[in-house]
Design an enzyme around this catalytic site. Structure first.
Site, short mmCIF file in Angstrom:
data_model
loop_
_atom_site.label_atom_id
_atom_site.label_comp_id
_atom_site.label_asym_id
_atom_site.label_seq_id
_atom_site.Cartn_x
_atom_site.Cartn_y
_atom_site.Cartn_z
N ASP A 441 -4.99 41.53 45.72
CA ASP A 441 -4.33 42.24 45.16
C ASP A 441 -3.41 41.63 44.24
O ASP A 441 -3.36 40.47 44.33
CB ASP A 441 -3.61 43.34 45.98
CG ASP A 441 -2.45 44.01 45.35
OD1 ASP A 441 -2.77 44.69 44.30
OD2 ASP A 441 -1.18 44.19 45.78
N GLU A 598 12.66 45.76 31.62
CA GLU A 598 13.83 46.36 30.62
C GLU A 598 14.99 45.61 31.51
O GLU A 598 16.15 45.25 30.66
CB GLU A 598 13.98 47.84 30.84
CG GLU A 598 12.98 48.39 30.05
CD GLU A 598 13.38 49.89 29.87
OE1 GLU A 598 13.69 50.45 30.88
OE2 GLU A 598 12.73 50.81 29.05
N ARG A 701 4.16 37.91 30.08
CA ARG A 701 3.91 39.18 29.71
C ARG A 701 4.67 39.17 28.07
O ARG A 701 5.80 38.83 28.10
CB ARG A 701 4.51 40.34 30.51
CG ARG A 701 3.97 40.59 31.55
CD ARG A 701 4.32 41.70 32.42
NE ARG A 701 3.93 42.03 33.58
CZ ARG A 701 4.09 42.94 34.43
NH1 ARG A 701 4.97 44.07 33.82
NH2 ARG A 701 3.55 43.15 35.71
N GLY A 783 -3.70 47.82 40.15
CA GLY A 783 -3.48 49.12 39.60
C GLY A 783 -2.74 49.15 38.41
O GLY A 783 -2.58 50.05 37.71
N LYS A 889 -10.77 50.19 45.07
CA LYS A 889 -10.66 48.70 45.87
C LYS A 889 -11.69 48.93 46.94
O LYS A 889 -12.12 47.89 47.04
CB LYS A 889 -9.16 48.66 46.03
CG LYS A 889 -8.28 48.40 45.05
CD LYS A 889 -7.00 48.03 45.54
CE LYS A 889 -6.00 47.75 44.29
NZ LYS A 889 -4.55 47.05 44.95
N ASP A 909 -0.87 43.59 50.04
CA ASP A 909 0.48 43.76 50.83
C ASP A 909 0.85 45.18 50.87
O ASP A 909 1.87 45.24 51.36
CB ASP A 909 1.42 42.91 49.73
CG ASP A 909 1.86 43.71 48.69
OD1 ASP A 909 1.00 44.06 47.92
OD2 ASP A 909 3.28 43.64 48.44
N ASN A 912 -1.75 50.59 49.47
CA ASN A 912 -2.80 51.01 48.38
C ASN A 912 -4.24 49.88 48.60
O ASN A 912 -5.14 49.95 48.01
CB ASN A 912 -2.58 50.75 46.96
CG ASN A 912 -1.86 49.49 46.78
OD1 ASN A 912 -1.20 49.01 47.31
ND2 ASN A 912 -2.37 49.00 45.50
#
Length: 1263
Positions: A441, A598, A701, A783, A889, A909, A912
């Site tokens: 993940d 943000e 990013r 995800g 997954k 962790d 999901n």
């Protein structure tokens, strides 16, 4: 009233629903007609949980369990686990037969070991499951406030919640079950939810309650609340919900925007009220998980096949014994008159009736076939020592002790969280040493859920420095100064702007930095590649890791032209949905927003001098410097907010400043913004594009900032169209809003770009690098959106700039048709063409990386396409799957495991990740900041990802070799011991006589050979932990299964056969023809049995001494102590009265110990029995050494100290050539820099050759 509460009250009054434009808060009416039909029949009585305690509306409570057993199922399931081991099944049969007259031993000698072995294993299973139960209780015992009636809320444990209960969840708490949002601390019922634990996304989700329940915002308001929910039945769909709420005679449709899922967290909202609609096993997150599977390691499964081989040998020698007995009985024994086998009751006068009573019913010389069968059964029991019953229990003990050592490893203790690694099951220790594919993940596993502002590009200049760890490592290896080297290659154009910024920066920099810049050439400084660090106070600002004095402390204000830079910082300070809150500790403002990016931008804007201080429903107030540098407060009226979503990939705000000017501030993805730039707004596009590429390669990013000024008339005309689109009801609403947004969000002016770091956990790149060198492939399953996943891929060195990326996603044409066939054809075409690209001869050495999104993955994993997709994926150096659901997954993990047949490890962790953790051969949960769902479902838990390196490369390698050696040694010693019984059976003409005393047989595995093998399994180390990490290629021995291959298994069986032959034949040859005692008596069966047993004990214990690489005092004590124990046993057994010791009475003291031949024969026989193995290891280490042999010799000869270059050379040779990891990126960077240098030299040479100076020199008469 405190300032904090005032701030919270103001925050609560902001009506967020007025700010949002698109459909994130609009219910869907389409599916309401499904209610009442199968799959949509659930009825919930709000605030009346007592109605759900009886049928037909009885639903489960909120208790969840991840245990394998319960009180009722433990005994049958645990017994099944034990007796699916073939050896235990055999011994169960042998124990049953031992109660009959066929058994050569007493029943106790067979039943007691079986009960001991199976009982100990079941106790171990119970203890491990109990730890899971305790962790379940920890989660189930969390507290939440529940409405108890009359507007009073009391704290209750999660497990006591029932469907219909009204709960109050406060900020930063997890939702205890799936809730319907009734109201929140905000005036219009909006709340922020973090779903990272469910889908891996860090962006906060906006949820809003129905207008009907908006006023239920106080405890007292719920006193008389009563409503009915009709909705879908429990299912696994995280992103859909169909239902309606019947309240006060009105029926309101429900959508996923009103549902709060278990294990998601409330953020940026003081409190919410919700009603339980799904509880416990019905919640969507639990529905997406599976029951804890029963996992067995590959070695254990292969061990079953070894038992089959041994059982086949057992059956074979039993057949030989039974057939030989029948033949011998039929032809020879019946003629031996002294055996009285032909005595007839009617004719022989010597017949005694007592002979008939004492006759063995299993032996009838007149029925040789029947006797043959009985003898076969008897032989199966007699030779049972070929099958090591104590092997399983010894392995269980060893694995538990191994797990304890893993748990106590201080090198895997995290001081920050005060947590250490935990082996939650010990069944898979050796599997840690055979991992080939890791599925990880991202959020919370590789990253630590923190954003940091790192770099920015303004007006074509990059700020924040470009030197990365990759650059520094490359510079050290090339022995160059990376910045000087880069400047010499960039050839960037000079501008007055760059000179001006340098002059400003140089005023606050040291002289040597100025000199360095001058040496590098002022004309090349325009790229802005140097980032000067500033000492001191900016160093520890959370979310801000920016080091460039040209922008800090407002130095940029002294430039001659600052309008665009001012506009850049205004975009940063105004284009968001954040809320300022005063930090009582620091006095500064802190921020809460929908996304961590943000918050990061707001912190950065504050550090650059643009502080966003407060907002109202229609105003944004910031403090910014005026052209003279004086801080002033300015107010901007918020006219429109066009929010960010996954399809738009941008966000815009339209504001009016104090002078009446209207601006549109926009931030978004690079391709989206570039497409919307005006012709005159592309001045800095080329330079910004280069900076974006550099930032992305560093794993950051990125986002572009742009703006435009809007004429008042233009805005008013557009706003009329926009408001009309917002007021539209129906399917076309979204399209109209999007069309209106497209009209205004164009002809933008590019200001620059920002780069933020989704901060990796400490040591992640280094860990991945070491795992890659050890031969492991790593898949990233997240995800998150594609861009974010790719950035993290670069940051953790899964990707590098020279990799060819294969991106598989549905084309817009195929997706628009919404036809399965068209979408399948589209994905299949992409897969096939990509695979052909990878197998081309010229591309075989080039690294490929595959990036695929969730929609494409859903099609690619269909049965008819799965094989082709996996064929492509396995051929890539790295695979990144983004936008994947928890079920996907798990499906990916299962598919990879089944397709490759390799050992897979999944690590995550969040809730999901539970599915893939349980599907993988080894599941690892990160016990970080998130919930405990992943940890409770895991086989091992780690506090940080970086500890995976030591867990696998050190402990995994050790455990694999320990268990392999242990099993092979067990097979060897049992073959060497058990076959002597068979040889003696042949020697005694298949008489069925037992060579050894019953107590000798019992003590062989229980006492005399058990402790050394346990010490081997727990303490053996071929090399130290540091050496394992220095030579990661040693790990590949486990991947190739070199120590538990059939070649080795057969070799050890052969070694055992030779040892048994040597022991038996030499004993018979030495003892049979000669006098044993002083009076001339030869040795009888008791003497031969004791002497042969002595040789067996010495041989098998000396053999393990030859196997052990790392001797400790414990191993010495156990090995030589086991041999000593045999002498103590035979002495004590011999001094017992004859009633108990039988033929062993005074055997050692009076018979064999005084005989010199006993000691000399023992020494000779042991040496001969061990000689083949000794010759084997001498030849192997001399001519065919393995990697660990070479390293051991270097350490033994102290070559690692005396000849450091040789040691380093071996380290380099041991590293597997990889395409991923930090080292691979450094290698690629060096190659890239060398290619640049070569092109630069070539260009210089050509320029010089074509220059007039060169032509003059070559045409000179003197030349």
């Amino acid at each position: 009233m405190t300032e904090q509460s005032k701030s919270n009250r103001k925050k609560g009054k902001v009506k967020w629903s007025k700010l949002y434009t698109f459909s994130c808060l609009k219910p869907n009416f389409d599916d309401q007609q499904l209610l009442g039909q199968p799959g949509f029949s659930r009825v919930v009585f709000c605030n009346k949980p007592e109605l759900h305690k009886a049928k037909p509306y009885k639903y489960p409570n909120n208790y969840i369990s991840t245990t394998k057993y319960n009180v009722v199922s433990f005994l049958p399931k645990a017994l099944f686990e034990q007796f699916r081991r073939v050896a235990n099944l055999y011994f169960l049969l042998a124990a049953i037969l031992s109660a009959t007259s066929l058994a050569p031993f007493t029943p106790t000698s067979m039943i007691a070991p079986l009960v001991f072995v199976v009982g100990l294993s079941m106790i171990k299973e119970a203890v491990e499951d109990w730890s899971r139960f305790l962790q379940d209780m920890k989660v189930n015992s969390r507290k939440v406030k529940v409405h108890a009636g009359n507007g009073i809320f009391v704290e209750r444990a999660w497990r006591t919640l029932l469907v219909g209960d009204v709960v109050k969840v406060t900020k930063d708490e997890y939702f205890p079950s799936d809730l319907l949002l009734l109201s929140s601390s905000y005036e219009d019922g909006v709340c922020y939810v973090e779903t990272m634990n469910l889908d891996g996304e860090t962006n906060l989700k906006v949820k809003r309650c129905l207008e009907a329940t908006l006023n239920l915002d106080e405890d007292s308001g719920l006193r008389t609340f009563s409503a009915t929910i009709r909705c879908e039945d429990p299912n696994t769909n995280l992103y859909t919900f169909v239902g309606n709420l019947e309240f006060e005679k009105d029926s309101s449709p429900l959508s996923p925007d009103q549902v709060l899922l278990r294990d998601s967290k409330l953020r940026n909202t003081d409190y919410i009220y919700g009603v339980v609609i799904f509880s416990g096993p019905d919640t969507k997150v639990v529905r997406n998980s599976t029951r804890s599977p029963s996992k067995r390691s590959r070695i254990e499964r292969k061990m079953d096949h070894v038992i089959y081989v041994l059982f086949s040998i057992l059956v074979l020698i039993s057949l030989v014994t039974s057939i030989g007995s029948a033949i011998f009985t039929d032809h020879d024994m019946v003629n031996a008159w002294y055996l009285r086998l032909k005595v007839e009751e009617s004719t022989d006068p010597s017949f005694d009736p007592k002979d008939k009573e004492s006759k063995d019913p299993s032996f009838d010389p007149t029925e040789p076939l029947v006797s043959c069968f009985y003898q076969f059964v008897r032989a199966l029991i007699l030779y049972g020592y070929l099958i090591p019953i104590s092997l399983y229990v010894s392995i269980e003990i060893v694995k538990v002790l191994q797990a304890m050592l893993i748990n106590k490893d201080l090198q895997m203790y995290d001081k920050l969280s005060c947590k250490s690694v935990e082996a939650r099951t010990s069944n898979l220790n050796e599997e840690l040493g055979q991992v080939e594919i890791i599925l990880s993940d991202k959020t919370g596993t590789l990253t630590c859920n923190q954003m940091e502002f790192r770099k920015c590009s303004i007006e074509g200049l990059s700020y924040g420095g470009d030197t990365t760890e990759i650059d520094l490592a490359a510079s050290r290896r090339m022995n160059i100064e990376i910045e000087r080297y880069r400047f010499s290659l960039d050839g960037s154009d000079s501008t007055s702007r760059s000179l001006e910024m340098f002059e400003i920066s140089a005023e606050n920099s040291s002289t040597d930095k100025v000199t360095l810049a001058n040496d590098q050439g002022m004309e090349n400084f325009g790229a802005g590649n140097l980032g000067y660090s500033v000492s001191g106070k900016e160093a520890n600002i959370k979310g801000f890791n920016f080091r460039d004095s040209r922008l800090l402390r407002k130095l940029w204000i002294h430039r001659s032209e600052i309008s665009n830079m001012m506009m850049f910082f205004r975009v940063m300070a105004l284009c968001h949905t954040g809320i300022p809150i005063e930090d009582s500790q620091t006095g500064k403002l802190k921020y809460e927003a929908e996304s961590p990016e943000e918050v990061c931008f707001l912190i950065a804007a504050q550090e650059f001098g643009f502080q966003f201080c407060r907002r109202t429903q229609s105003k944004l107030i910031i403090k910014e410097p005026n052209p003279s540098g004086v801080e002033v407060e300015r107010e901007y009226k918020l006219l429109n907010l066009l929010e960010f979503n996954s399809s738009r990939k941008r966000m815009s705000v339209i504001v009016r400043d104090e002078d009446g000017h209207i601006f549109l501030f926009c931030k978004g993805a690079d391709n989206i913004i570039f497409d919307r730039l005006a012709d005159g707004g592309r001045t800095y596009q080329q330079a910004t594009t280069m900076h974006l590429s550099n930032y992305a390669e560093d794993g950051l990013r990125t986002m572009l900032f742009a703006y435009k000024q809007i004429d008042v008339t233009e805005y008013e005309n557009w706003n009329l169209q926009f408001m009309k689109a917002k007021a539209t009801i129906g399917f076309e609403r979204e399209e109209l809003i999007e069309a209106a947004s497209e009209i205004i969000e164009k002809n933008l002016y590019l200001l620059g770009a920002v780069a933020v770091d989704d901060k990796l956990q400490d040591g992640v790149p280094e860990c991945i690098d070491k795992l890659a060198q050890a031969g492991m492939k790593i898949w990233l399953l997240t995800g998150d959106k594609k861009e974010t996943a790719v950035n993290i891929g670069f940051a953790c060195s899964l990707l590098r700039h020279d990799m060819q990326q294969i991106r598989i996603s549905l084309s817009k044409e195929a997706e628009s048709t919404n036809q399965v066939k068209a979408m399948k054809e589209d994905i299949l075409q992409q897969i096939e063409s990509s695979y052909q690209l990878t197998i081309k001869e010229e591309n075989r050495e080039h690294p490929f990386a595959m990036v695929i999104d969730g929609k494409a993955l859903q099609i690619a994993l269909a049965n008819d396409m799965r094989q082709k997709f996996l064929r492509l994926a396995v051929s890539c150096a790295a695979v990144i799957c983004c936008r994947v659901s928890p079920k996907q997954k798990a499906l990916i993990t299962r598919s990879v495991k089944e397709y490759t047949g390799k050992t897979t490890l999944a690590i995550g962790d969040g809730a999901n990740d539970v599915g893939m953790i349980q599907e993988a051969d080894i599941g690892i949960g990160i016990s970080g900041m998130e919930g405990m769902q992943a940890v409770m479902a895991s086989d091992f838990s780690l506090p940080q990802f970086r500890f995976l390196e030591r867990l696998l490369i050190v402990h995994g390698h050790w455990c694999y070799k320990r268990i392999s050696k242990m099993i092979l040694y067990f097979v060897y010693k049992n073959v060497a011991f058990g076959l002597t019984l068979f040889y003696y059976e042949i020697y005694t003409s298949f008489s069925g006589q037992v060579l050894y005393d019953d107590w000798y047989l019992v003590m062989f595995n229980v006492l005399l050979t058990s402790l050394p093998v346990i010490a081997l399994g727990v303490l053996e180390q071929d090399v130290s932990a540091d050496t394992c990490l220095q030579f990661p290629a040693l790990y590949q021995q486990g991947q190739r299964n070199m120590y538990f291959s059939w070649k080795r298994i057969i070799g050890w069986i052969t070694n055992g056969i030779f040892a048994s032959l040597a022991i038996f034949m030499l004993n018979i040859y030495i003892l049979s023809p000669t006098a044993f005692l002083k009076d001339g008596n030869v040795a009888d069966s008791a003497h031969i049995g004791a002497i042969m047993y002595t040789c067996v004990i010495w041989t098998v214990n000396c053999q393990i001494a030859l196997i052990v690489t790392n001797f400790t005092w414990i191993q010495h004590f156990f090995i030589w102590g086991s041999i000593l124990s045999w002498y103590i046993l035979i002495f004590l057994y011999g001094v017992l009265p004859p009633k108990y010791s039988y033929r062993q009475f005074q055997l050692f003291v009076e018979a064999i110990a005084p005989a010199p031949i006993y000691w000399t024969a023992t020494l000779l026989i042991v040496v001969v029995a061990l000689l083949p193995y000794f010759i084997h290891i001498v030849i192997q280490r001399s001519f065919y050494p393995m990697d660990d042999h070479v390293i051991q010799e270097m350490i033994y000869c102290m070559t690692d100290v005396t000849d450091s270059p040789a040691w380093l050379r071996e380290q380099e040779n041991s590293k597997k050539k990889t395409h991923i990891g930090f080292s691979a990126r450094v290698d690629a960077k060096i190659l890239h820099l060398k290619e640049q240098l070569h092109r630069k030299k070539t260009l210089i040479f050509k320029s010089f050759v074509n220059s007039p100076i060169y032509r003059t020199m070559t045409n000179s008469p003197l030349s």
